[in-house]
Design a protein around this motif. Structure first.
Motif, PDB file in Angstrom:
ATOM      1  N   SER A  66     107.481 107.834 135.482  1.00  0.00           N
ATOM      2  CA  SER A  66     106.410 107.073 134.841  1.00  0.00           C
ATOM      3  C   SER A  66     105.089 107.826 134.832  1.00  0.00           C
ATOM      4  CB  SER A  66     106.235 105.720 135.554  1.00  0.00           C
ATOM      5  OG  SER A  66     105.803 105.897 136.889  1.00  0.00           O
ATOM      6  N   PHE A  67     104.860 108.684 135.823  1.00  0.00           N
ATOM      7  CA  PHE A  67     103.610 109.449 135.836  1.00  0.00           C
ATOM      8  C   PHE A  67     103.610 110.505 134.726  1.00  0.00           C
ATOM      9  CE2 PHE A  67     103.686 107.522 139.968  1.00  0.00           C
ATOM     10  CZ  PHE A  67     102.356 107.206 140.203  1.00  0.00           C
ATOM     11  N   ALA A  68     104.779 111.076 134.457  1.00  0.00           N
ATOM     12  CA  ALA A  68     104.889 112.012 133.335  1.00  0.00           C
ATOM     13  C   ALA A  68     104.690 111.289 132.013  1.00  0.00           C
ATOM     14  CB  ALA A  68     106.253 112.707 133.363  1.00  0.00           C
ATOM     15  N   PHE A  69     105.291 110.101 131.882  1.00  0.00           N
ATOM     16  CA  PHE A  69     105.130 109.306 130.666  1.00  0.00           C
ATOM     17  C   PHE A  69     103.671 108.901 130.474  1.00  0.00           C
ATOM     18  CE2 PHE A  69     109.660 107.648 131.574  1.00  0.00           C
ATOM     19  CZ  PHE A  69     110.214 108.765 130.961  1.00  0.00           C
ATOM     20  N   GLY A  70     103.056 108.441 131.564  1.00  0.00           N
ATOM     21  CA  GLY A  70     101.693 107.936 131.470  1.00  0.00           C
ATOM     22  C   GLY A  70     100.688 109.004 131.100  1.00  0.00           C
ATOM     23  N   MET A  71     100.796 110.187 131.711  1.00  0.00           N
ATOM     24  CA  MET A  71      99.854 111.250 131.384  1.00  0.00           C
ATOM     25  C   MET A  71     100.044 111.728 129.955  1.00  0.00           C
ATOM     26  SD  MET A  71      98.127 111.144 134.056  1.00  0.00           S
ATOM     27  CE  MET A  71      96.941 112.279 133.346  1.00  0.00           C
ATOM     28  N   GLY A  72     101.300 111.801 129.504  1.00  0.00           N
ATOM     29  CA  GLY A  72     101.546 112.171 128.110  1.00  0.00           C
ATOM     30  C   GLY A  72     100.946 111.158 127.154  1.00  0.00           C
ATOM     31  N   ALA A  73     101.110 109.878 127.480  1.00  0.00           N
ATOM     32  CA  ALA A  73     100.544 108.826 126.634  1.00  0.00           C
ATOM     33  C   ALA A  73      99.020 108.900 126.610  1.00  0.00           C
ATOM     34  CB  ALA A  73     101.000 107.455 127.138  1.00  0.00           C
ATOM     35  N   GLY A  74      98.413 109.164 127.774  1.00  0.00           N
ATOM     36  CA  GLY A  74      96.959 109.276 127.824  1.00  0.00           C
ATOM     37  C   GLY A  74      96.440 110.426 126.980  1.00  0.00           C
ATOM     38  N   ILE A  75      97.128 111.547 127.042  1.00  0.00           N
ATOM     39  CA  ILE A  75      96.749 112.701 126.211  1.00  0.00           C
ATOM     40  C   ILE A  75      96.859 112.344 124.739  1.00  0.00           C
ATOM     41  CG2 ILE A  75      97.461 115.035 125.538  1.00  0.00           C
ATOM     42  CD1 ILE A  75      98.373 115.328 128.545  1.00  0.00           C
ATOM     43  N   GLY A  76      97.920 111.634 124.372  1.00  0.00           N
ATOM     44  CA  GLY A  76      98.106 111.229 122.981  1.00  0.00           C
ATOM     45  C   GLY A  76      97.007 110.313 122.490  1.00  0.00           C
ATOM     46  N   VAL A  77      96.577 109.376 123.323  1.00  0.00           N
ATOM     47  CA  VAL A  77      95.491 108.463 122.938  1.00  0.00           C
ATOM     48  C   VAL A  77      94.212 109.241 122.653  1.00  0.00           C
ATOM     49  CG1 VAL A  77      93.937 106.655 123.796  1.00  0.00           C
ATOM     50  CG2 VAL A  77      96.415 106.431 124.104  1.00  0.00           C
ATOM     51  N   ILE A  78      93.892 110.202 123.523  1.00  0.00           N
ATOM     52  CA  ILE A  78      92.665 110.986 123.347  1.00  0.00           C
ATOM     53  C   ILE A  78      92.736 111.819 122.068  1.00  0.00           C
ATOM     54  CG2 ILE A  78      91.261 112.845 124.328  1.00  0.00           C
ATOM     55  CD1 ILE A  78      92.130 111.759 127.101  1.00  0.00           C
ATOM     56  N   VAL A  79      93.874 112.464 121.831  1.00  0.00           N
ATOM     57  CA  VAL A  79      94.031 113.252 120.604  1.00  0.00           C
ATOM     58  C   VAL A  79      93.890 112.356 119.375  1.00  0.00           C
ATOM     59  CG1 VAL A  79      95.652 114.608 119.224  1.00  0.00           C
ATOM     60  CG2 VAL A  79      95.423 115.060 121.672  1.00  0.00           C
ATOM     61  N   ARG A 241      91.557 109.487 133.120  1.00  0.00           N
ATOM     62  CA  ARG A 241      91.014 108.133 132.974  1.00  0.00           C
ATOM     63  C   ARG A 241      91.971 107.243 132.189  1.00  0.00           C
ATOM     64  NH1 ARG A 241      86.259 106.406 128.803  1.00  0.00           N
ATOM     65  NH2 ARG A 241      86.846 104.198 128.745  1.00  0.00           N
ATOM     66  N   ILE A 242      92.562 107.800 131.136  1.00  0.00           N
ATOM     67  CA  ILE A 242      93.531 107.031 130.353  1.00  0.00           C
ATOM     68  C   ILE A 242      94.919 107.144 130.956  1.00  0.00           C
ATOM     69  CG2 ILE A 242      94.623 106.761 128.100  1.00  0.00           C
ATOM     70  CD1 ILE A 242      91.717 105.956 128.118  1.00  0.00           C
ATOM     71  N   GLY A 243      95.297 108.349 131.364  1.00  0.00           N
ATOM     72  CA  GLY A 243      96.668 108.583 131.809  1.00  0.00           C
ATOM     73  C   GLY A 243      97.018 107.926 133.127  1.00  0.00           C
ATOM     74  N   ILE A 244      96.081 107.936 134.092  1.00  0.00           N
ATOM     75  CA  ILE A 244      96.396 107.364 135.407  1.00  0.00           C
ATOM     76  C   ILE A 244      96.641 105.861 135.334  1.00  0.00           C
ATOM     77  CG2 ILE A 244      95.409 106.829 137.666  1.00  0.00           C
ATOM     78  CD1 ILE A 244      94.359 109.646 137.803  1.00  0.00           C
ATOM     79  N   PRO A 245      95.780 105.075 134.669  1.00  0.00           N
ATOM     80  CA  PRO A 245      96.092 103.646 134.575  1.00  0.00           C
ATOM     81  C   PRO A 245      97.411 103.360 133.874  1.00  0.00           C
ATOM     82  CG  PRO A 245      93.793 104.013 134.060  1.00  0.00           C
ATOM     83  CD  PRO A 245      94.439 105.361 134.128  1.00  0.00           C
ATOM     84  N   VAL A 246      97.711 104.127 132.808  1.00  0.00           N
ATOM     85  CA  VAL A 246      98.992 103.928 132.129  1.00  0.00           C
ATOM     86  C   VAL A 246     100.135 104.332 133.058  1.00  0.00           C
ATOM     87  CG1 VAL A 246     100.426 104.638 130.175  1.00  0.00           C
ATOM     88  CG2 VAL A 246      97.978 104.239 129.842  1.00  0.00           C
ATOM     89  N   SER A 247      99.944 105.425 133.811  1.00  0.00           N
ATOM     90  CA  SER A 247     100.955 105.842 134.785  1.00  0.00           C
ATOM     91  C   SER A 247     101.141 104.790 135.866  1.00  0.00           C
ATOM     92  CB  SER A 247     100.550 107.172 135.438  1.00  0.00           C
ATOM     93  OG  SER A 247     100.487 108.211 134.488  1.00  0.00           O
ATOM     94  N   LEU A 248     100.023 104.265 136.355  1.00  0.00           N
ATOM     95  CA  LEU A 248     100.101 103.229 137.387  1.00  0.00           C
ATOM     96  C   LEU A 248     100.750 101.967 136.840  1.00  0.00           C
ATOM     97  CD1 LEU A 248      96.646 103.644 139.168  1.00  0.00           C
ATOM     98  CD2 LEU A 248      98.901 104.264 140.050  1.00  0.00           C
ATOM     99  N   GLN A 249     100.432 101.655 135.591  1.00  0.00           N
ATOM    100  CA  GLN A 249     101.086 100.520 134.948  1.00  0.00           C
ATOM    101  C   GLN A 249     102.593 100.708 134.966  1.00  0.00           C
ATOM    102  OE1 GLN A 249     100.074  99.310 130.693  1.00  0.00           O
ATOM    103  NE2 GLN A 249     102.077 100.259 130.429  1.00  0.00           N
ATOM    104  N   ASN A 250     103.046 101.876 134.514  1.00  0.00           N
ATOM    105  CA  ASN A 250     104.482 102.148 134.481  1.00  0.00           C
ATOM    106  C   ASN A 250     105.082 102.215 135.874  1.00  0.00           C
ATOM    107  OD1 ASN A 250     104.555 102.277 131.677  1.00  0.00           O
ATOM    108  ND2 ASN A 250     104.137 104.468 131.624  1.00  0.00           N
ATOM    109  N   SER A 251     104.330 102.831 136.806  1.00  0.00           N
ATOM    110  CA  SER A 251     104.868 102.963 138.163  1.00  0.00           C
ATOM    111  C   SER A 251     104.947 101.614 138.855  1.00  0.00           C
ATOM    112  CB  SER A 251     104.030 103.938 138.988  1.00  0.00           C
ATOM    113  OG  SER A 251     102.717 103.457 139.171  1.00  0.00           O
ATOM    114  N   MET A 252     103.970 100.752 138.603  1.00  0.00           N
ATOM    115  CA  MET A 252     104.021  99.412 139.187  1.00  0.00           C
ATOM    116  C   MET A 252     105.172  98.597 138.604  1.00  0.00           C
ATOM    117  SD  MET A 252     100.115  98.165 139.928  1.00  0.00           S
ATOM    118  CE  MET A 252      99.396  98.675 138.376  1.00  0.00           C
TER     119      MET A 252
END
Length: 451
Positions: A66-79, A241-252
């Motif tokens: 989930s941390f890999a998914f979340g950081m990738g998603a955060g990068i995508g949002v910023i791009v 900032r974006i990736g960690i909350p999404v990662s935490l969301q997935n990890s939780m």
């Protein structure tokens, strides 16, 4: 690339969402084929115990992934937001700095997952007869997190540019390789759970390498000079900032599934095997919602960058409409086709009977599950990180809070496993939709259109 990319800041919204979603759906179905083939081959070739061993690691592997998914998603949002703002320079800088973020997260999660596999599985009460296979499968799977992280980050960037077709192509190729290697390693070499895990890793590595080569050769944003690789603290902070909350969301969510898995394990092999098969089907059936969610993340990100708040609201409404149609289509498949579905995974009659009953519960709540994907994706695309954390907290509270009480009621018993799942979908769907309706996401954009 120009033919595949999509500017989602203008044009017909419903058409754009559908056109973007369809390749994503096909790609996600092929991605789920990894897990489906693993389950089918193990269940039919090695029996329910091997199937249960793989299933016992599912939520735990998802936690580390989930941390890999979340950081990738955060990068995508910023791009996506920089694309919407028309800032090409920062698109390139984000891609250059993403390397540091992805590699660091992948190495840490891979090391922890492989090193703590046995400790975690024992703590969750995994039956002793399943433990050796479960530990082996988890260790091999966690070693492959680097491939998952790389592919997910590149795919997220491509989708942020409006291209949902290219990730599909590499997934199709990787899925075909995965199927072939599963049959070779398990059926021919008799490597059991090790063969299944190894086949998946190899397929993911090929997908990651192939997508990276394509991106470098065909997409100018990826051919960046040395200056764009220079660490930019602001960008790295934005990614986290974006990736960690999404990662935490997935990890939780993963933690809540792990807690539920501990309850499942207390019912021993039949329940574990049935839950594994039902979970695999649920993962497949969720793909329309997940694909629509990916489309809404890109749509929302681009429009937030462009300052098109009203268009984001319209996108949410169109997303809910598509979600309703998906739910109507999926209902008869899960409700009336349960026995045939379970036969795909296992042949033991007690497991099949339990799985059919479970599927009929889950399928009645798919629309509420879809609500989670629609609202959560709009909020994530807008950069509303508080919503991501809220979503994860609610899922943990519901799965932990419902599981033991429901399964302890004599009239419910083992079926409380699946009543816990649908109760979690219901509560989370209502709360995350309420967060969207509050309108707080409107001020969360990271970037704004250049003048």
């Amino acid at each position: 690339m120009k033919r595949r990319a999509m500017d989602m800041t203008k044009g017909p919204i419903l058409k754009q969402l559908i056109v973007f979603t369809i390749p994503m759906l096909i790609g996600n179905l092929f991605q789920q084929l990894y897990n489906m083939v693993d389950t089918i081959v193990i269940g039919q070739q090695e029996g329910s115990n091997a199937l249960a061993a793989v299933g016992a690691t599912g939520s735990i592997c998802f936690f580390f992934n989930s941390f890999a998914f979340g950081m990738g998603a955060g990068i995508g949002v910023i791009v996506a937001q920089y694309i919407g703002a028309g800032d090409e320079r920062y698109v390139k800088k984000t891609i250059g700095n993403a390397i540091y973020v992805v590699l660091s997260v992948a190495v840490v999660m891979s090391t922890l997952g492989a090193g703590l596999a046995e400790v975690i599985l024992r703590a969750l009460g995994t039956p002793e007869e399943l433990l050796a296979d479960a530990v082996l499968y988890m260790r091999v799977a966690c070693i492959g997190i680097i491939a998952i992280a790389a592919y997910n980050a590149i795919s997220s960037i491509l989708r942020a540019l409006g291209d949902s077709v290219t990730p599909l192509i590499f997934l199709i190729v990787a899925s075909a390789i995965n199927v072939g290697l599963d049959l070779l390693f398990v059926v021919q070499f008799d490597w059991s759970v090790f063969g299944v895990a190894l086949a998946t890793i190899i397929a993911q590595m090929i997908s990651a390498i192939g997508s990276l080569i394509y991106a470098y050769k065909r997409i100018p944003y990826f051919r960046i000079s040395r200056e764009y690789y220079k660490p930019d603290r602001k960008l790295i902070r934005q990614c986290f900032r974006i990736g960690i909350p999404v990662s935490l969301q997935n990890s939780m969510i993963a933690v809540s599934c792990i807690a539920l898995q501990a309850v499942v394990n207390s019912f021993k092999e039949i329940a574990i095997a049935a839950n594994t098969a039902v979970s695999r089907f649920d993962q497949l059936i969720q793909q329309p919602y997940s694909s629509l969610g990916a489309a809404l993340v890109t749509f929302t990100g681009q429009n937030m960058g462009a300052g098109n708040i009203d268009r984001v609201r319209k996108g949410f409404r169109k997303g809910m409409l598509i979600c309703g149609v998906f739910s109507l289509i999926l209902f008869p498949i899960g409700f009336f086709g349960g026995r045939g579905i379970m036969h795909i995974f296992v042949s033991e009659e007690p497991v099949i009977e339990l799985g059919v009953r479970a599927l009929r519960i889950n399928v009645c709540f798919y629309f509420l599950l879809g609500m989670i994907y629609v609202a959560r994706s709009v909020l994530n695309g807008a950069g509303d990180t508080a919503a991501a954390l809220l979503n994860g907290i609610v899922e943990v509270a519901c799965r932990v809070g419902f599981a033991y009480p429901l399964t302890m009621i004599p009239q419910i018993g083992v079926m409380g496993i699946w009543w816990t799942t649908v109760s979690t979908w219901t509560v989370t769907g209502i709360i995350v939709t309420g967060r969207y309706l509050s309108g707080k996401w409107k001020t969360k954009a990271i970037v704004h259109r250049k003048n």
